[in-house]
Design an enzyme around this catalytic site. Structure first.
Site, PDB file in Angstrom:
ATOM      1  N   HIS A  32      93.331  31.218  90.882  1.00  0.00           N
ATOM      2  CA  HIS A  32      92.563  32.370  90.795  1.00  0.00           C
ATOM      3  C   HIS A  32      91.301  33.090  91.578  1.00  0.00           C
ATOM      4  O   HIS A  32      91.773  32.359  93.148  1.00  0.00           O
ATOM      5  CB  HIS A  32      91.262  31.787  90.303  1.00  0.00           C
ATOM      6  CG  HIS A  32      91.320  31.110  88.402  1.00  0.00           C
ATOM      7  ND1 HIS A  32      90.795  31.336  87.846  1.00  0.00           N
ATOM      8  CD2 HIS A  32      92.114  29.903  88.359  1.00  0.00           C
ATOM      9  CE1 HIS A  32      91.750  30.905  86.337  1.00  0.00           C
ATOM     10  NE2 HIS A  32      92.304  29.726  87.040  1.00  0.00           N
ATOM     11  N   HIS A  35      94.566  33.304  83.994  1.00  0.00           N
ATOM     12  CA  HIS A  35      94.533  34.660  83.157  1.00  0.00           C
ATOM     13  C   HIS A  35      95.968  34.875  82.790  1.00  0.00           C
ATOM     14  O   HIS A  35      96.635  34.568  83.180  1.00  0.00           O
ATOM     15  CB  HIS A  35      93.349  35.727  83.893  1.00  0.00           C
ATOM     16  CG  HIS A  35      92.128  35.385  85.046  1.00  0.00           C
ATOM     17  ND1 HIS A  35      90.796  34.356  82.905  1.00  0.00           N
ATOM     18  CD2 HIS A  35      92.023  34.816  85.247  1.00  0.00           C
ATOM     19  CE1 HIS A  35      90.093  34.023  84.171  1.00  0.00           C
ATOM     20  NE2 HIS A  35      90.411  34.361  85.512  1.00  0.00           N
ATOM     21  N   GLU A  60      91.987  40.439  88.359  1.00  0.00           N
ATOM     22  CA  GLU A  60      92.635  39.360  88.700  1.00  0.00           C
ATOM     23  C   GLU A  60      93.730  38.832  88.579  1.00  0.00           C
ATOM     24  O   GLU A  60      94.295  37.955  88.999  1.00  0.00           O
ATOM     25  CB  GLU A  60      91.504  37.876  88.395  1.00  0.00           C
ATOM     26  CG  GLU A  60      91.574  36.593  89.016  1.00  0.00           C
ATOM     27  CD  GLU A  60      90.574  35.837  87.890  1.00  0.00           C
ATOM     28  OE1 GLU A  60      90.728  34.364  88.638  1.00  0.00           O
ATOM     29  OE2 GLU A  60      88.923  35.806  87.278  1.00  0.00           O
ATOM     30  N   GLU A 112      89.378  28.859  94.025  1.00  0.00           N
ATOM     31  CA  GLU A 112      89.453  29.996  93.735  1.00  0.00           C
ATOM     32  C   GLU A 112      89.792  30.832  95.192  1.00  0.00           C
ATOM     33  O   GLU A 112      89.012  30.607  96.451  1.00  0.00           O
ATOM     34  CB  GLU A 112      87.746  30.341  94.030  1.00  0.00           C
ATOM     35  CG  GLU A 112      87.223  29.497  92.582  1.00  0.00           C
ATOM     36  CD  GLU A 112      87.579  30.044  91.207  1.00  0.00           C
ATOM     37  OE1 GLU A 112      88.183  31.673  91.331  1.00  0.00           O
ATOM     38  OE2 GLU A 112      87.368  30.263  90.080  1.00  0.00           O
TER      39      GLU A 112
END
Length: 580
Positions: free
Chosen positions: A481, A413, A428, A543
């Site tokens: 992430h 992101h 995040e 993740e």
């Protein structure tokens, strides 16, 4: 034609009138030119503030204002940041000054004795020396957990919490600047951090089990610490005094071979101790005791002393005999026990969290264990904990497998894309960048060539991220992430790959990171994500936990978790390249 000309002239006049005065105003404050190879830009005027970008030597920026030893600069049309004045050259009204900070503005001193200096930012890097309490050093680089310093022997890294900085923010009180730690300790369980020494105090954060702390005062059954650069309090019931990883550990007869041409033997385990003898390269000695990486030896018959342990090689063939109580305990459900000590070997059994097995021997990074049916099998050392007095897996030497490797780190992101938003408001995009910086510093210290897809809060399309892996011909692409779910009870870590050739990398990185952080294991699986699907290089998407779970969010944002996550990925990469 005339109308078009008039329209262009009007537009030019408006633009000129609006923007030129601003530029002149900024220019009047001068410019800075980055003087070091890589410089951290922060969101406030102190080393304690979060990184917003890394800039390179030769880049120029407009000065907005100055505060103490720090200069606020214009990074882009909408973004500013702060840079220390000792790593830049400043030009004002045609006059250029270099390193405008005074000599003590980038210094610090050790607040504990026998402070280990390492070759990189992490406890898995080799020890290259020690600092004594009060010893002054120059700060050359830093991240949120580690500080790069220049001392008498060479440059190295030390844990931030064991340094007192002389370049405090001007907003910090003089009394707070002069406050010294009185002791050290480590946390024995997950622990609330409060704003006052009482259970009625507001919780301002959490500390993970194993977190090292500096203690500044004690009140009743409460301990004062520094948390997010402010005074805070924790319960003394969950703190063990002393430094866990600096305890004395008997070595039980291991043989060490001297690697230095001429090595001094001293009366105690310190560079300040008197020299009582000397030994030479190639000599072998039984290591009688080990303290802070110093080895106690009998250097001549009847004479004992201490020598620097970083100038010894331990002979693997002389691993001490296993005690009867030497066992491994499985950390995660579904852990593979294999026929041979390699991830390519056949799986004999899958064990679950909490199961224990007797250790038979150690082979490289693997334990040979005895299964319930009496047969032997192998379990990777990074998937278990050990008890008893059995030998441990040596995790040193990762640098050898990472040196010259090209790693692309992709902080997920950024910019207009916030990614997930945590239960407590954590973005995040900010957390992935924190993890990326810590991982980058570790890999660079090991000699890897590291590229970040973004080094600031900027937006980069997914195809552009993948393209960087191809352009740099990366050996590994790591996309970072943090997860989210409408069900806020969901927690844990997951690793993703898309192509079968990426599976091995995903398993190594995930297993190591999950074992290091001890989050709930959600396993390694295929995932249809652009950055792995369209990537022709080795790639994994991690993740690293669920921000939507409020308890897990607090863990994920802690400095201890960030350090563990970066260390886990680092170790996983090293093991992958070692076994490749």
């Amino acid at each position: 034609m005339i109308k078009r000309f008039i329209l262009l002239l009007v537009c030019f006049t408006v633009v000129f009138g609006v923007f030129l005065p601003q530029d002149i105003g900024l220019a009047a404050n001068g410019t800075v030119t980055i003087a070091e190879n890589t410089v951290n830009v922060r969101n406030g005027p102190s080393l304690s503030y979060q990184l917003v970008k890394q800039v390179k030597k030769g880049e120029k920026f407009t000065i907005i204002k100055e505060q103490g030893d720090w200069i606020q600069i214009q990074l882009s049309a909408a973004k500013t940041g702060w840079v220390a004045n000792w790593v830049i050259t400043k030009t004002t009204n045609g006059t250029t000054t270099t390193g405008s900070g005074s000599s003590n503005k980038k210094s610090a001193e050790a607040n504990t004795d026998q402070l280990r200096v390492r070759s990189g930012p992490g406890t898995n890097f080799r020890i290259i020396g020690y600092l004594n309490k009060g010893q002054a050093v120059s700060v050359t680089d830093d991240n949120e957990n580690w500080v790069k310093i220049a001392a008498g022997f060479e440059e190295g890294w030390v844990a931030r919490e064991y340094l007192d900085f002389n370049n405090k923010s001007t907003t910090t009180s003089k009394e707070e600047n002069n406050k010294k730690s009185i002791d050290t300790g480590f946390v024995t369980d997950t622990l609330n951090v409060r704003n006052e020494p009482s259970t009625t105090g507001s919780i301002i954060g959490k500390l993970a089990k194993g977190t090292s702390i500096s203690i500044y005062s004690k009140k009743n059954n409460w301990i004062e610490i520094k948390y997010s650069n402010q005074s805070a309090w924790i319960s003394a019931d969950y703190v063990q005094m002393g430094t866990e990883n600096q305890q004395t550990n008997p070595v039980n007869g291991t043989i060490g071979t001297v690697t230095a041409s001429n090595l001094s033997v001293r009366s105690d385990s310190s560079l300040n101790s008197a020299i009582v003898g000397s030994i030479t390269k190639g000599q072998k000695f039984t290591i009688l005791d080990e303290k802070n990486n110093w080895f106690k030896i009998e250097y001549t018959p009847g004479n004992f002393g201490w020598a620097a342990g970083w100038y010894f090689n331990k002979d693997k063939a002389t691993t001490p005999e296993l005690a009867k109580d030497s066992k491994v305990t499985i950390l995660h459900n579904g852990t593979n026990i294999r026929k041979d000590p390699t991830v390519q070997s056949n799986v004999l059994l899958r064990a679950n969290e909490g199961e224990s097995f007797q250790i038979s021997s150690v082979k490289n990074d693997w334990y040979e264990i005895t299964l319930p049916n009496g047969t032997k099998g192998f379990i990777a050392g990074w998937l278990v904990t050990t008890n008893g007095t059995g030998p441990g897996i040596n995790k040193q030497g990762a640098e050898a497998y990472l040196r010259s490797k090209t790693i692309v780190i992709d902080p997920g992101h950024g910019g207009i894309d916030n990614g997930a938003t945590g239960a407590g408001g954590t973005l995040e995009k900010e957390l992935t960048l924190r993890t990326a910086y810590l991982l980058s510093d570790k890999l660079k210290a090991a000699g890897a060539n590291v590229f970040l897809t973004r080094s600031s809060d900027s937006f980069l399309p997914l195809p552009s991220r993948v393209r960087l892996a191809s352009v740099h011909q990366s050996d590994a692409f790591i996309s970072l992430h943090y997860d989210s779910n409408l069900n806020r009870s969901v927690r844990g870590m997951t690793g993703f790959y898309y192509h079968s050739y990426q599976k091995k990398l995903a398993e190594y990185v995930y297993n190591s990171t999950n074992a290091q952080t001890r989050l709930k294991s959600r396993g390694v699986r295929t995932g249809d994500f652009h950055v792995v699907r369209e990537n022709q290089r080795q790639a994994v998407l991690m993740e690293l936990g669920y921000l939507s779970n409020s308890a897990e969010e607090m863990t994920l944002t802690s400095g201890q978790f960030q350090e563990n996550a970066a260390t886990g990925i680092y170790n996983g990469l090293a093991r992958y390249f070692k076994d490749k």
